[in-house]
Design an enzyme around this catalytic site. Structure first.
Site, PDB file in Angstrom:
ATOM      1  N   THR A   1      -7.721  20.708  59.090  1.00  0.00           N
ATOM      2  CA  THR A   1      -8.262  21.421  57.947  1.00  0.00           C
ATOM      3  C   THR A   1      -9.399  22.313  58.413  1.00  0.00           C
ATOM      4  OG1 THR A   1      -9.313  21.187  55.779  1.00  0.00           O
ATOM      5  CG2 THR A   1      -9.802  19.485  57.407  1.00  0.00           C
TER       6      THR A   1
ATOM      7  N   TRP B   1      -6.686  28.071  53.102  1.00  0.00           N
ATOM      8  CA  TRP B   1      -8.103  28.329  53.339  1.00  0.00           C
ATOM      9  C   TRP B   1      -8.294  29.384  54.422  1.00  0.00           C
ATOM     10  CZ3 TRP B   1     -11.345  26.579  49.900  1.00  0.00           C
ATOM     11  CH2 TRP B   1     -11.104  25.368  49.241  1.00  0.00           C
TER      12      TRP B   1
ATOM     13  N   LYS C   1     -10.037  30.691  49.455  1.00  0.00           N
ATOM     14  CA  LYS C   1      -8.719  30.115  49.238  1.00  0.00           C
ATOM     15  C   LYS C   1      -7.776  31.207  48.754  1.00  0.00           C
ATOM     16  CE  LYS C   1      -7.048  25.568  48.108  1.00  0.00           C
ATOM     17  NZ  LYS C   1      -7.303  24.313  47.406  1.00  0.00           N
TER      18      LYS C   1
ATOM     19  N   GLU D   1      -8.009  16.034  53.182  1.00  0.00           N
ATOM     20  CA  GLU D   1      -8.691  14.752  53.394  1.00  0.00           C
ATOM     21  C   GLU D   1      -8.305  13.677  52.384  1.00  0.00           C
ATOM     22  OE1 GLU D   1     -11.640  17.889  55.006  1.00  0.00           O
ATOM     23  OE2 GLU D   1     -10.125  17.739  53.436  1.00  0.00           O
TER      24      GLU D   1
END
Length: 548
Positions: A186, A449, A444, A331
């Site tokens: 991420t 992202w 975003k 996450e």
């Protein structure tokens, strides 16, 4: 005194064993990169997944060894999902939308030893393979006769040759359910991406919760279409939930345009689909232009970014499809909340129901959440107080791979760790979450992202740029797109087009800013940090058009 029940570990292989035994004749349909449709069953998938496990054993890949994938949603990718993790290795899904240099960094950080890729991504693999010393075997997801000659990639084999010599008999091993099964990276606002390492236990529990009636409401009567990529947080867990309930699975491959998605929904009788708003926008545009209607689709989960109210209305009012708004993040495996009405809401006027559906929804069982103020104090669930969103649960990250960024958890009064999501939200009295802002500066775009710092650093490497700040602005299709705000060095000149051209080869095309705004000076705070809040205020009302 403890209970006297059997202790059976929750493993990825148990999902495959269950669907093979109880729903083995359920279909899996994939659009291949070659353009044709491939059909087989869950039982066929299980047999070939065992061949994958055998191939990894024959290579001598150790327990917890990493196998990377650079692939679309397809049957071979699905076989890797189960064959890699089921045999005790770790499946690492790579995002092909990143630049080749970024992918290479991630491969090296993960210490991937095998990398499997669709032929679509052959140029990216050719560009980065020499920079990936940990990779011992490169596997092209194709038939032996389609293996590209003269690719320059060492130890390259076709997938069918790689697993074809292996028997379909294999006893899935038992091991600790807390062992790692998957890995996703991420992006953040500082430094390199961080890896979230999922366990077998967390993944199976997430799959179970996602299938519940107040979540995705999946069953053996469904035909499930994950338009969300399998490289994007495991397609929101759908490859696992579909196996758990025995649903038909429809995989769209690389054909992500509105026309192709609509035709796949209709020809395969899809009842449930999941994706980000940008995909549905193109499909709805195709349907409206051609006066089309759905014959089987009943509901869709939309996440990745906020769903526009007009899209929810179009699905529900014009096409009779229930839209389930959702919130999650890498996450959180990724589902944290999903929006369905409670019984007491069914008698409300349509407008009041619509206002509820615009929220990101209620927490799935297994996820707890709270909002806190700047001092860490818990704020009330009144739908008005906005605070930093914290979550915890059995499929929420407790630490990043290799200890990146240290311990990310925040303790409460009982010393229980909470993960700070970086989102600002309200929660109403019925437990409905509504995201109001993001504390991070990442942008975003279309559910993906974009790191503002990465974009800024490239601009700052131009000899004419003194300072640069990247902010997100509204875009009618992608939701948000990056704009770079630049202060030139005294006596230096650079035009908008020259600076945008400067990004070529340094960032993926979809990460390149859509526009440049030149200013005399970028506002700075007392500590010398750029005041992006001031910049956003200055750019209030600035909108990009489809043409940009």
């Amino acid at each position: 005194m403890q209970g006297l029940m059997q202790s059976v570990p929750l493993l990825i292989s148990s999902l495959l064993a269950h669907v093979e035994r109880h729903h083995g004749d359920a279909d899996i349909v994939s659009r291949r990169v070659e353009g044709d449709l491939h059909r087989y069953t869950w039982a066929d998938c299980a047999g070939r997944a065992r061949q994958v496990a055998r191939a990894l054993d024959a290579q001598g890949l150790p327990f917890s060894g990493r196998v990377a994938t650079l692939a679309w949603n397809g049957y071979r990718h699905l076989e890797l999902y189960y064959g890699v993790s089921g045999s005790g290795r770790v499946l690492h899904t790579l995002n092909p939308r990143l630049h080749a240099d970024q992918i290479a960094w991630i491969v090296n950080h993960a210490e991937d030893q095998v990398l499997c890729f669709d032929l679509t991504f052959l140029p990216a693999v050719q560009a980065m393979h020499a920079s990936c010393p940990t990779v011992e075997k490169w596997v092209a997801l194709c038939d032996a006769d389609r293996l590209p000659a003269g690719s320059g990639i060492p130890n390259l084999v076709s997938y069918e040759h790689w697993i074809g010599a292996q028997p379909g008999r294999y006893a899935w091993p038992d091991f600790d359910e807390n062992s790692a099964c998957g890995m996703c990276y991420t992006s953040g606002t500082t430094g390199h991406p961080k890896a979230v390492l999922y366990s077998h236990r967390s993944t199976v529990l997430h799959a179970c919760a996602a299938a519940l009636p107040d979540a995705m409401n999946l069953s053996a009567r469904d035909a499930v279409l994950p338009v969300v990529p399998m490289f994007h947080v495991n397609a929101w867990g759908l490859p696992y939930s579909a196996a758990m309930v025995g649903a038909k699975l429809v995989l769209p491959g690389a054909a992500m345009d509105g026309k192709s998605i609509f035709e796949l929904i209709e020809t395969e009788g899809v009842t449930f689909a999941a994706g980000v708003p940008t995909v549905w926008q193109t499909m709805l545009g195709h349907m409206q232009a051609n006066d089309l209607r759905f014959s089987t689709l009943g509901r869709t989960v939309i996440g990745g970014s906020a769903c526009p109210p007009a899209m929810i209305d179009a699905f529900r009012e014009r096409y009779g499809v229930e839209v389930l708004h959702a919130w999650g993040m890498t996450e959180v495996s990724p589902l944290g909340t999903l929006c369905t009405l409670k019984r007491k809401h069914l008698s409300l006027p349509r407008g009041e129901q619509a206002a509820i559906r615009l929220k990101q929804g209620r927490a799935l069982f297994g996820v707890d959440m709270k909002i806190v103020g700047s001092g860490g104090e818990e704020l009330p669930w009144d739908g008005k107080a906005a605070g930093n969103l914290l979550v915890k649960g059995p499929w929420v990250v407790k630490a990043y791979f290799k200890g990146e960024d240290g311990d990310p958890l925040v303790p409460d009064a009982q010393r229980r760790g909470w993960f700070p999501t970086g989102d600002v939200a309200t929660i109403d009295a019925d437990g409905y979450l509504q995201i109001t802002d993001r504390s991070k500066d990442v942008i975003k775009s279309g559910g993906e992202w974009i790191s503002s710092i990465d974009i800024e650093n490239i601009a700052l490497s131009h000899p004419a740029v003194a300072m640069a700040a990247c902010v997100g602005v509204f875009h009618p299709r992608w939701g948000e797109r990056p704009v770079i705000v630049v202060a030139r060095k005294p006596g230096s000149e650079v035009t908008r087009d020259e600076l945008l051209k400067f990004y070529d080869g340094k960032a993926a095309k979809w990460q390149i800013p859509d526009d440049v705004v030149f200013v005399e000076a970028i506002p700075l705070g007392p500590t010398g940090k750029m005041l992006k809040t001031t910049l956003r205020e200055q750019l209030r009302g600035y909108q990009l058009t489809e043409a940009r």
